[in-house]
Design an enzyme around this catalytic site. Structure first.
Site, PDB file in Angstrom:
ATOM      1  N   HIS A 297       0.861  -1.180   0.000  1.00  0.00           N
ATOM      2  CA  HIS A 297       0.000   0.000   0.000  1.00  0.00           C
ATOM      3  C   HIS A 297       0.901   1.235   0.000  1.00  0.00           C
ATOM      4  CE1 HIS A 297      -3.479  -2.411   1.991  1.00  0.00           C
ATOM      5  NE2 HIS A 297      -3.639  -2.337   0.690  1.00  0.00           N
ATOM      6  N   TYR A 472       3.526   0.535   5.110  1.00  0.00           N
ATOM      7  CA  TYR A 472       4.025  -0.586   5.933  1.00  0.00           C
ATOM      8  C   TYR A 472       3.249  -1.878   5.722  1.00  0.00           C
ATOM      9  CZ  TYR A 472       4.748   3.826   8.554  1.00  0.00           C
ATOM     10  OH  TYR A 472       4.994   5.117   8.915  1.00  0.00           O
ATOM     11  N   HIS A 473       2.772  -2.144   4.498  1.00  0.00           N
ATOM     12  CA  HIS A 473       1.937  -3.331   4.285  1.00  0.00           C
ATOM     13  C   HIS A 473       2.459  -4.239   3.166  1.00  0.00           C
ATOM     14  CE1 HIS A 473      -1.690  -0.851   5.979  1.00  0.00           C
ATOM     15  NE2 HIS A 473      -0.860  -1.257   6.916  1.00  0.00           N
ATOM     16  N   PRO A 474       3.720  -4.672   3.197  1.00  0.00           N
ATOM     17  CA  PRO A 474       4.183  -5.577   2.138  1.00  0.00           C
ATOM     18  C   PRO A 474       3.478  -6.929   2.228  1.00  0.00           C
ATOM     19  CG  PRO A 474       5.857  -5.400   3.836  1.00  0.00           C
ATOM     20  CD  PRO A 474       4.776  -4.410   4.191  1.00  0.00           C
ATOM     21  N   MET A 511      -3.490  -8.151  -2.860  1.00  0.00           N
ATOM     22  CA  MET A 511      -3.537  -7.247  -1.722  1.00  0.00           C
ATOM     23  C   MET A 511      -4.978  -7.039  -1.252  1.00  0.00           C
ATOM     24  SD  MET A 511      -2.088  -5.380   0.395  1.00  0.00           S
ATOM     25  CE  MET A 511      -0.463  -4.706   0.101  1.00  0.00           C
TER      26      MET A 511
END
Length: 534
Positions: A297, A472-474, A511
Site C-alpha cells: 500500500h 508498511y503493508h508488504p 492485496m
C-alpha cells in the site's frame, strides 16, 4: 562454530510477529506437542505499549531498517521500509488499526484458486479471534476471543472538526469499517486495551508462554531450513555469532513476513532455481514464485499549517513528558491515541465497485515517516492506494543470510493504464476538497511544501512520485494458489516440501483493502486449524 546440542521439537515456528504469536499460542494448546518459537528481535521495550509512540520506533534497534532498491517510478528514490524486529513483529510498531478488508478481496482469492478462502469462510475466523468492546456479538463481530478490539481512548479536540469537514465534503459517516460496508469516514477501531497496545503478542503469546511445552527464543537469526529429500528436518540459526541446529520430527511454519519468509526459503534452496544458482545457492526445489508478486500500500501525505497551536505537533517537549508521566501513572491521556484513528475509505471515481483509497486525517505534521519535522502545528491528510496494480519482487543479493535482500516493489511500474498514479492523484484532490470544508477550513492557514504548489495532474503526480511512502503493508511474496507461480496451496502447505507451511502476509495472492494485521491473524488461526486437523 556450530553448537550441536541434539535438540528436537514437534513444531518450529520461524518468526514471532503477529502470525507467529498466534501460531505458537494455538499449537501449544496441545500439551503433548513441544513448540519452539524463534524470533530475531528481543522483548518489547516500554514504548511499544504507548500507542502514541509507534512512529518513534522507526530507525531504532527494534526496526529491521530495510530500504527498497532505487524506484524508477519514484525518481530513483530508495524508500525506507520499516519492519518490526521485536516480539510481536510489525504488530509491535504499527498504528494498531483493526481492518479486515472487504468481502470481494477474499472472494477474489477464492476465484483465483484458493478454495475455502471466500468471505463466508473467513468471516467466522475473524470473529472467533475477536473480543469487540463496542459491537459485541452481531453479524460482523464477536466477544469472548483473545484479541481485544476497541475504540481509540483519546480523541484530539481537532479530530471531530476534521470528521465534520469530511462529512461536509459528501462522505457518509461510517460507524464500523468492518461492518456492513467499508465506504465512508469515521474512527477506526484499534488493538488497544486500557490505554495500552494490545498486540497479537500480548493477546496470544504472553498467556501461552506460561505453558511448559512452549519455548520462545529471541535474538535468533534464521540461516536456513535443513532440507532432506522432500522434508525439512530442522533449522540452522545464529545466536550471538554461533550457529545452532535444531531438528524437528513434525512441522516447520514460516511466519517471518513478506520479506523474511521468502528470504529464508531462498537461503534454504527453495525458490527460482536460476536466480539461486547465480548467487551460489544450490537449488533444491525450483519454485519460481518465491519472492515474486510483491505488493504494498503506497501512501501520499499532504500537510497543512494550522492558525493555532493544535494537536501533537503543537505540544512542547515538556508537555509530552508530562503526558508520558500521566500514561505511566494511569494509562490515560494523549499518549493513548495512535494519531491515526480518524479516516475513511473512499472511491476515486463513482464507477469503482469498492473503495480504492484509504484516507487518514491526523492532527500532526511530521513528514517522511516522522524523519522530517516541519516545526509547526497542523494536519496531515493521507491518501493510500488500496489495491495496487503494480507488483514487484524480493531477491537475494548474496548467499549471506545476514545481508538484507533487494526489495523492489516497482511502484507505479508494470501498470499499463497508469491507474495507480491516477488513483493517488484523485486521493490528493479528495483530501484537498475535505480541507476546504468548514469547520476545518477555519483552522487551516495554508498547505505547505512539498505539495502546496502542485496544481496540475502532472505536478501532483510528480509530488506523489517524489514524496510517497510505504504504508508498511508488504504482502504477496509466497502467494497461495494453484498456478505455477503459487508457493503454497490453499492449506498453506509449501509446494514441494512435505512438512512446511507458511502463514503471514506473504501468502496473500492479491492485496486486501485495508491494514493487514487482522488478516494476518486470521491466516495464522486458519493455519493452526489445518495443522490440528492434519
Amino acid at each position: 562454530m556450530m553448537s550441536m546440542k541434539n535438540e528436537s521439537f514437534d513444531v518450529i515456528v520461524l518468526g514471532g510477529g503477529a502470525a507467529g504469536s498466534v501460531l505458537a499460542a494455538r499449537l501449544s494448546e496441545d500439551s503433548s506437542r513441544r513448540v519452539l518459537l524463534l524470533e530475531a528481535g528481543k522483548r518489547a521495550p516500554e514504548t511499544v505499549y504507548m500507542p502514541a509512540k509507534w512512529i518513534s520506533h522507526v530507525d531504532t534497534e527494534i526496526d529491521w531498517k530495510y530500504h527498497t532498491v532505487p524506484q524508477e517510478g519514484c525518481f530513483m528514490r530508495r524508500l525506507p521500509w520499516p519492519r518490526g524486529k521485536v516480539i510481536g513483529g510489525s504488530g509491535s510498531i504499527n498504528a494498531m488499526i483493526y481492518i479486515r478488508g472487504v468481502p470481494s478481496d477474499f472472494d477474489g482469492w477464492e476465484a483465483s484458486g484458493c478454495r475455502g478462502w471466500g468471505w463466508k469462510n473467513v468471516l467466522p475466523i475473524f470473529k472467533s479471534s475477536e473480543h469487540n468492546a463496542r459491537f459485541g456479538n452481531n453479524n460482523y463481530h464477536a466477544s469472548g476471543g483473545p484479541l481485544f478490539v476497541g475504540d481509540v481512548p483519546y480523541v484530539d479536540p481537532t479530530e471531530p472538526i476534521l470528521l465534520e469537514a469530511a462529512k461536509n465534503a459528501g462522505h457518509a459517516f461510517n460507524e464500523d469499517f468492518n461492518g456492513q460496508q467499508q465506504e465512508g469516514v469515521g474512527y477506526f477501531q484499534l488493538l488497544v486495551k486500557s490505554g495500552e497496545r494490545f498486540s497479537a503478542a500480548k493477546a496470544f503469546l504472553e498467556p501461552a508462554e506460561e505453558r511448559p511445552n512452549l519455548e520462545v527464543r529471541t535474538g535468533v537469526m534464521i540461516k536456513k531450513m535443513i532440507i532432506e529429500k522432500n522434508r525439512a528436518s530442522g533449522v540452522e540459526y545464529l545466536h550471538n555469532g554461533e550457529t545452532h541446529r535444531i531438528s524437528t520430527s513434525g512441522d516447520i511454519v514460516l511466519s517471518s513476513g513478506a520479506i523474511g519468509s521468502p528470504q529464508i526459503l531462498m537461503h534454504s534452496g527453495i525458490g527460482p532455481a536460476a536466480e539461486l544458482k547465480d548467487i551460489g545457492i544450490q537449488p533444491l526445489v525450483d519454485l519460481p514464485g518465491v519472492g515474486k508478486n510483491l505488493q504494498d500500500h503506497v501512501n501520499i501525505p499532504i500537510t497543512y499549517r494550522s492558525k493555532e497551536n493544535v494537536g501533537l505537533s503543537g505540544m512542547a517537549a515538556a508537555e509530552v513528558e508530562e503526558a508520558v508521566d500521566q500514561w505511566r501513572k494511569d494509562k490515560t491521556g494523549i499518549i493513548t491515541s495512535n494519531w491515526a484513528a480518524l479516516g475513511g475509505h473512499v472511491k476515486s471515481t463513482p464507477e469503482v465497485k469498492d473503495p480504492d483509497l484509504q484516507l487518514y486525517f491526523i492532527a500532526a505534521t511530521a513528514q517522511d515517516l516522522a524523519r522530517y519535522n516541519p516545526m509547526h502545528a497542523g494536519f496531515n491528510f493521507y491518501a493510500t492506494l488500496q489495491r495496487p496494480k503494480s507488483s514487484g519482487e524480493i531477491k537475494l543479493r548474496s548467499a549471506d543470510p545476514l545481508e538484507h535482500p533487494a526489495i523492489d516493489p516497482k511502484y507505479f511500474m508494470n501498470d499499463e493504464t497508469n491507474s495507480d498514479i491516477k488513483t493517488m492523484i484523485a486521493g490528493v484532490k479528495i483530501n484537498r476538497e475535505i480541507a476546504e470544508q468548514s469547520p476545518i477550513a477555519e483552522f487551516i492557514d495554508c498547505e505547505v511544501a512539498p505539495s502546496a504548489g502542485a496544481k496540475t495532474d502532472q505536478q501532483i503526480g510528480d509530488v506523489i512520485r517524489s514524496h510517497c511512502t510505504t504504508l508498511y503493508h508488504p504482502a504477496g511474496t509466497c502467494k497461495m494458489g494453484v498456478d505455477e507461480m503459487s508457493v503454497v496451496d490453499p492449506e498453506l502447505k509449501l509446494n514441494g516440501i512435505d512438512n512446511v507451511r507458511i502463514a503471514d502476509a506473504s501468502i496473500m495472492p492479491h492485496m486486501i483493502s485495508g491494514n493487514l494485521q487482522a488478516t494476518v491473524i486470521m491466516t495464522a488461526e486458519r493455519c493452526a486449524t489445518f495443522m490440528r486437523n492434519h
